[in-house]
Design an enzyme around this catalytic site. Structure first.
Site, PDB file in Angstrom:
ATOM      1  N   ARG A  14       0.841  -1.203   0.000  1.00  0.00           N
ATOM      2  CA  ARG A  14       0.000   0.000   0.000  1.00  0.00           C
ATOM      3  C   ARG A  14       0.877   1.255   0.000  1.00  0.00           C
ATOM      4  O   ARG A  14       1.042   1.909  -1.020  1.00  0.00           O
ATOM      5  CB  ARG A  14      -0.969  -0.009   1.205  1.00  0.00           C
ATOM      6  CG  ARG A  14      -2.118   0.994   1.095  1.00  0.00           C
ATOM      7  CD  ARG A  14      -1.763   2.427   1.349  1.00  0.00           C
ATOM      8  NE  ARG A  14      -1.253   2.664   2.702  1.00  0.00           N
ATOM      9  CZ  ARG A  14      -0.793   3.833   3.116  1.00  0.00           C
ATOM     10  NH1 ARG A  14      -0.787   4.874   2.283  1.00  0.00           N
ATOM     11  NH2 ARG A  14      -0.299   3.980   4.331  1.00  0.00           N
ATOM     12  N   ASP A  15       1.476   1.563   1.125  1.00  0.00           N
ATOM     13  CA  ASP A  15       2.264   2.792   1.223  1.00  0.00           C
ATOM     14  C   ASP A  15       3.405   2.792   0.213  1.00  0.00           C
ATOM     15  O   ASP A  15       3.753   3.832  -0.353  1.00  0.00           O
ATOM     16  CB  ASP A  15       2.810   2.927   2.651  1.00  0.00           C
ATOM     17  CG  ASP A  15       3.532   4.237   2.879  1.00  0.00           C
ATOM     18  OD1 ASP A  15       3.053   5.269   2.379  1.00  0.00           O
ATOM     19  OD2 ASP A  15       4.590   4.227   3.517  1.00  0.00           O
ATOM     20  N   HIS A 206       6.897   4.749  12.113  1.00  0.00           N
ATOM     21  CA  HIS A 206       6.944   4.595  10.647  1.00  0.00           C
ATOM     22  C   HIS A 206       8.006   5.570  10.137  1.00  0.00           C
ATOM     23  O   HIS A 206       7.763   6.765  10.006  1.00  0.00           O
ATOM     24  CB  HIS A 206       5.542   4.950  10.116  1.00  0.00           C
ATOM     25  CG  HIS A 206       5.366   4.816   8.646  1.00  0.00           C
ATOM     26  ND1 HIS A 206       4.511   3.907   8.079  1.00  0.00           N
ATOM     27  CD2 HIS A 206       5.906   5.496   7.606  1.00  0.00           C
ATOM     28  CE1 HIS A 206       4.534   4.025   6.764  1.00  0.00           C
ATOM     29  NE2 HIS A 206       5.375   4.981   6.455  1.00  0.00           N
ATOM     30  N   HIS A 208      11.069   6.923   7.510  1.00  0.00           N
ATOM     31  CA  HIS A 208      11.553   6.974   6.135  1.00  0.00           C
ATOM     32  C   HIS A 208      13.060   7.223   6.179  1.00  0.00           C
ATOM     33  O   HIS A 208      13.537   7.969   7.032  1.00  0.00           O
ATOM     34  CB  HIS A 208      10.842   8.076   5.357  1.00  0.00           C
ATOM     35  CG  HIS A 208       9.430   7.716   5.004  1.00  0.00           C
ATOM     36  ND1 HIS A 208       8.731   8.325   4.014  1.00  0.00           N
ATOM     37  CD2 HIS A 208       8.604   6.784   5.512  1.00  0.00           C
ATOM     38  CE1 HIS A 208       7.517   7.794   3.917  1.00  0.00           C
ATOM     39  NE2 HIS A 208       7.419   6.870   4.833  1.00  0.00           N
ATOM     40  N   CYS A 239      11.205   5.291  -4.502  1.00  0.00           N
ATOM     41  CA  CYS A 239      11.726   5.253  -5.863  1.00  0.00           C
ATOM     42  C   CYS A 239      12.486   6.527  -6.201  1.00  0.00           C
ATOM     43  O   CYS A 239      11.961   7.624  -6.082  1.00  0.00           O
ATOM     44  CB  CYS A 239      10.582   5.079  -6.844  1.00  0.00           C
ATOM     45  SG  CYS A 239      11.156   5.137  -8.531  1.00  0.00           S
ATOM     46  N   ASN A 248      10.805   4.809   2.184  1.00  0.00           N
ATOM     47  CA  ASN A 248      10.373   3.981   3.306  1.00  0.00           C
ATOM     48  C   ASN A 248      11.530   3.118   3.785  1.00  0.00           C
ATOM     49  O   ASN A 248      12.306   2.594   2.985  1.00  0.00           O
ATOM     50  CB  ASN A 248       9.243   3.041   2.856  1.00  0.00           C
ATOM     51  CG  ASN A 248       7.880   3.672   2.965  1.00  0.00           C
ATOM     52  OD1 ASN A 248       7.541   4.263   3.983  1.00  0.00           O
ATOM     53  ND2 ASN A 248       7.085   3.546   1.906  1.00  0.00           N
TER      54      ASN A 248
HETATM   55 MG    MG Z   1       5.750   5.611   4.357  1.00  0.00          MG
END
Ligand code: MG
Length: 309
Positions: A14-15, A206, A208, A239, A248
């Site tokens: 998803r993310d 979460h 990055h 990307c 991520n």
């Molecule tokens: Mg994320």
């Protein structure tokens, strides 16, 4: 003290995919989720029920969700932005959903197209109806360590919103460093502040890896008492060709560190690296994971059977 066991929430399908420039076919997305199930994840984000115009990469998420081989004991949350999304998740027989909120007004306007207060009201109504339908709700809170529009973010304000999300019935709030600017220092201060408002067992993180701080930040979170960490197979979502490259934290890098620390996750590293190379190959590049690059594609002999997109 460090936890004996950590839950990794795999957000790649998803993310991760929503930030990638290419749109994967439904069958490939479903296969990716099934592979991640076989890796041993206990929570895998399976898709998004927001507008396919806004996020074409995740269109037809209900079809993906119905196609996957759901394993008992594994959660497959679908991201929901409003009551319409919740209705779709109920029709798809989802048992878990995720909702999202921002910790700054500017990011809320950009991402949710409404104020934080308006979004919180929306989330409260989603939670009420989801819980009445025995669907559990996870919350994401973005920009908790920095905002692309507002810069610094007040930890006390993050704690206040995280507290409301728990009050509405979310079982967990994932504190996201959306632009990856957090450091060991700011993460430690944030968790100290937020844990005064909600219990540590309801906090996930979460990170990055935009600034290369993600694993250091995870370590500080573990030392602070957090034991749920989000990450993305192959670092999907980071990307280098996407305009909004977000980086991520790669699940393989996280798992390698946790394995090395003797922390139990239930996830099989070699299978995960194989999956990372498979999905990276579909995108025609290497995984955004130092561990996967170091170990190489020798674990992924099957990659060539997947279609290029
Ligand atoms: Mg994320």
């Amino acid at each position: 003290m460090l936890p004996a066991r950590v839950k990794i929430v795999e957000v790649g399908p998803r993310d991760g995919l929503q930030s990638e420039p290419l749109i994967l076919p439904v069958v490939v997305r479903a296969e990716l989720i099934d592979r991640l199930t076989r890796c041993g994840f206990s929570t895998i984000e399976a898709g998004s029920l927001v507008s396919p115009k806004a996020v074409p990469q995740l269109a037809e998420s209900e079809t993906v969700y119905r196609s996957i081989q759901r394993k008992d004991g594994v959660e497959y949350p679908l991201l929901v932005g409003n009551l319409d999304g919740l209705e779709r998740s109920i029709r798809a027989d989802a048992r878990q959903i995720s909702v999202f909120c921002a910790a700054t007004e500017a990011f809320s306007m950009a991402n949710n197209r409404c104020s934080i207060q308006q979004n919180l009201e929306r989330i409260r109504s989603i939670c009420d109806k989801a819980l009445a339908n025995e669907i559990t709700v996870r919350a994401y809170l973005s920009c908790t360590l920095g905002c692309p529009f507002e810069g610094k973010v007040d930890a006390g304000f993050v704690a206040k919103i995280a507290g409301l999300l728990i009050d509405y019935g979310c079982y967990e709030v994932s504190l996201a460093d959306t632009i990856g600017v957090g450091t060991a220092g700011s993460v430690s201060r944030l968790l100290e502040t937020v844990s005064r408002r909600i219990p540590l067992e309801k906090i996930a993180v979460h990170f990055h890896d935009t600034y290369g701080q993600a694993l250091a930040n995870v370590l500080v979170a573990l030392q602070s008492g957090v034991n749920v960490i989000d990450s993305s197979v192959a670092g999907l979502g980071g990307c280098p060709f996407a305009g909004n490259a977000s980086g991520n934290l790669a699940s393989e890098d996280l798992l390698y560190m946790l394995d090395g620390m003797g922390i139990e996750t239930g996830i099989h590293l070699n299978r995960l690296i194989e999956t990372a190379w498979t999905v990276a190959d579909i995108f025609g590049r290497q995984p955004e994971s130092r561990v996967s690059k170091a170990i190489g594609r020798k674990l992924a002999p099957e990659f060539s059977r997947y279609p290029k997109v």
